[in-house]
Design an enzyme around this catalytic site. Sequence first.
Site, PDB file in Angstrom:
ATOM      1  N   SER A 270       0.813  -1.217   0.000  1.00 20.94           N
ATOM      2  CA  SER A 270       0.000   0.000   0.000  1.00 20.94           C
ATOM      3  C   SER A 270       0.843   1.262   0.000  1.00 20.94           C
ATOM      4  O   SER A 270       0.392   2.312  -0.463  1.00 20.94           O
ATOM      5  CB  SER A 270      -0.932   0.006   1.223  1.00 20.94           C
ATOM      6  OG  SER A 270      -0.176  -0.139   2.408  1.00 20.94           O
TER       7      SER A 270
ATOM      8  N   GLN B 234       6.227  -0.084  -3.959  1.00 23.39           N
ATOM      9  CA  GLN B 234       6.424  -1.346  -4.668  1.00 23.39           C
ATOM     10  C   GLN B 234       7.907  -1.508  -4.996  1.00 23.39           C
ATOM     11  O   GLN B 234       8.670  -0.550  -5.018  1.00 23.39           O
ATOM     12  CB  GLN B 234       5.576  -1.417  -5.936  1.00 23.39           C
ATOM     13  CG  GLN B 234       5.850  -0.348  -6.968  1.00 23.39           C
ATOM     14  CD  GLN B 234       4.782  -0.314  -8.059  1.00 23.39           C
ATOM     15  OE1 GLN B 234       3.588  -0.463  -7.798  1.00 23.39           O
ATOM     16  NE2 GLN B 234       5.207  -0.123  -9.307  1.00 23.39           N
ATOM     17  N   VAL B 235       8.296  -2.769  -5.245  1.00 20.84           N
ATOM     18  CA  VAL B 235       9.713  -3.101  -5.425  1.00 20.84           C
ATOM     19  C   VAL B 235       9.956  -3.594  -6.850  1.00 20.84           C
ATOM     20  O   VAL B 235       9.195  -4.431  -7.370  1.00 20.84           O
ATOM     21  CB  VAL B 235      10.156  -4.183  -4.406  1.00 20.84           C
ATOM     22  CG1 VAL B 235      11.649  -4.486  -4.564  1.00 20.84           C
ATOM     23  CG2 VAL B 235       9.853  -3.738  -2.985  1.00 20.84           C
TER      24      VAL B 235
ATOM     25  N   LYS C 117      12.968  -0.052  -4.090  1.00 24.43           N
ATOM     26  CA  LYS C 117      11.633   0.193  -3.527  1.00 24.43           C
ATOM     27  C   LYS C 117      11.264   1.652  -3.802  1.00 24.43           C
ATOM     28  O   LYS C 117      12.006   2.573  -3.455  1.00 24.43           O
ATOM     29  CB  LYS C 117      11.614  -0.083  -2.027  1.00 24.43           C
ATOM     30  CG  LYS C 117      10.218   0.044  -1.405  1.00 24.43           C
ATOM     31  CD  LYS C 117      10.248  -0.020   0.115  1.00 24.43           C
ATOM     32  CE  LYS C 117      10.489  -1.427   0.596  1.00 24.43           C
ATOM     33  NZ  LYS C 117      10.275  -1.508   2.082  1.00 24.43           N
TER      34      LYS C 117
ATOM     35  N   ASP D 163       8.607  -7.271  12.441  1.00 22.17           N
ATOM     36  CA  ASP D 163       7.606  -7.948  11.612  1.00 22.17           C
ATOM     37  C   ASP D 163       8.243  -9.144  10.884  1.00 22.17           C
ATOM     38  O   ASP D 163       8.312  -9.166   9.651  1.00 22.17           O
ATOM     39  CB  ASP D 163       7.020  -6.959  10.607  1.00 22.17           C
ATOM     40  CG  ASP D 163       5.766  -7.498   9.922  1.00 22.17           C
ATOM     41  OD1 ASP D 163       5.156  -8.435  10.461  1.00 22.17           O
ATOM     42  OD2 ASP D 163       5.399  -6.981   8.854  1.00 22.17           O
TER      43      ASP D 163
END
Length: 554
Positions: A131, A134-135, A149, A284
């Site tokens: 969201s 993007q890579v 990124k 994470d």
Amino acid sequence: MLQNRFRHTKRYREIMNAFLKNGFSHILFRLGITDRTSSKKDGAVMNMQDIGVKLRLTLQELGPTFIKLGQIASSRRDLVPFEIADELEKLQDHVAPFPFEQVKEIIETELEMPIDSLFTEFEKEPIATASIGQVHAARLSSGEKVAVKVQRPNIYHVVNKDLTILSDLARFLEDNMDWAEAYRLQDMVDEFARSLRDELDYRVEARSGERIAKQFEGVPTVHIPSIFWDLSTSKVLTTELIHGVKVNDLERLDAEGYDRERIAERIVHSMLDQILMAGFFHGDPHPGNIFVLPNNVISYLDFGMVGRLDDDMKYHFATLIIQLRKGNTENMIKTLDAMGILSDDTDMMTFKKDVDHLQSKYYDVPFEEIKPGAFFLDLFRIAYRHRIQIPTEITILGKSILTLEGFITKLAPGFSIMSAVEPFGKKLIMERYSPKNVLRKSLLHWKENIEILTDFPKDLKELSTLIRKGNLQMNIHIPQVQMILRRLDQVSNRLSFSIILLSFSILMVGLIVGASISGETNMLWRLPIIEAGSIIASLLFLYLIYSIFKSGRM
């Protein structure tokens, strides 16, 4: 708030419509955000699971800010009902990619060079989308493959607008709802805003990655992708491209001959090293952020969310695990209190019963079979029941261990995370009480005391100045102050009553003595004043004695 509401009217309307459409009109009315007319549409009672599903769909519809908010809320099981948290965990951060033309424009604007001059190859299709960004895979003139990124266009302004709205709503709820004030909703939103704004600055993520890389310098079993700083800004992040196997791709791991038990051991040990030794860890560690390289080497990706534990918090966590093993409830409660979890409003008797139940639940279970993730969930349940707000760093720690436990159980079913925790905990406690550490802390305290003594004359002078000017203010908080004031009021009333009774008695004695000396009659308007007064005084005296005995206070 009103000014922001006019400025962001369209977005306010979008947010309200999304919640209304998904059946939250009655709840919005209860919160004081909408009027009664809009709440009549869905007065049906929803259970927690229904609310969780509808809330997940609503947040997904509202975009990146609310998706991130839901993901963070899913880890706050001390504040959010478990049924809702389970649903919010399912929030997906994957969205449609934005066009390559915009990618090219952002890169060239940020790095101030044509994209062809920066990269010899650049894949137009992204290898991952989220969201916020993007890579894309690319290649440098040196031949190195990199991952680039790129942040979504205008995402910062969208997120900033949503955060302003959330802050306004939190302030409104705190002003009008007791529960919002008790949970310090505004502080929670502010903390979320800081975390999300950090995530929008890719330089923060890059520094976090480098900090964790330093923890594993000289450790060949753990690899952290290197950062290309000359090709990175707040909106573009270029790192080494990792080619490996996702840790949850069990079929491929088996097909290519990887040792799943060793991989599990290295992941758990490297995470515990981050948590309990360094105090700075990947916040994470889900399977998409952990790759396995040849020779069972572990590689961590994406350091947008990190956790921090100071020395005291690391020690308390280790102590809690050891006290759980010993089955010592009293020391567990002392440790939780030292962690800052308990408050003055906590019902200690009920809380102790819950901790006793938690301890007895694990008492007969072999230590190596205890799952720390389940222990954290039980701890969060107790916190939710007692309205205790757990420190953010502990919730991030709990989320990391829960995530870790989820895929380690499948990766190596026989591996015990708790057995791996114990030696780290003992090492931490030994270090805390080592002569070197005790001496260091003693010197630190000595230095602080010297500074206090040095500043004392200046502080005393400032205090005397305030007193002389009449500017000294004192804020005293006494628990149950209303009850104390009520008792003082009763005491003062009783003293006043006693003084009046004494005065009346003296007056009557004076009348009796005066009448006897003068030989005058004691009749007034044909009423025996002295006899009547004596009776009234006696009745008042008896009433005073009765009220004292009735209160139980002599």
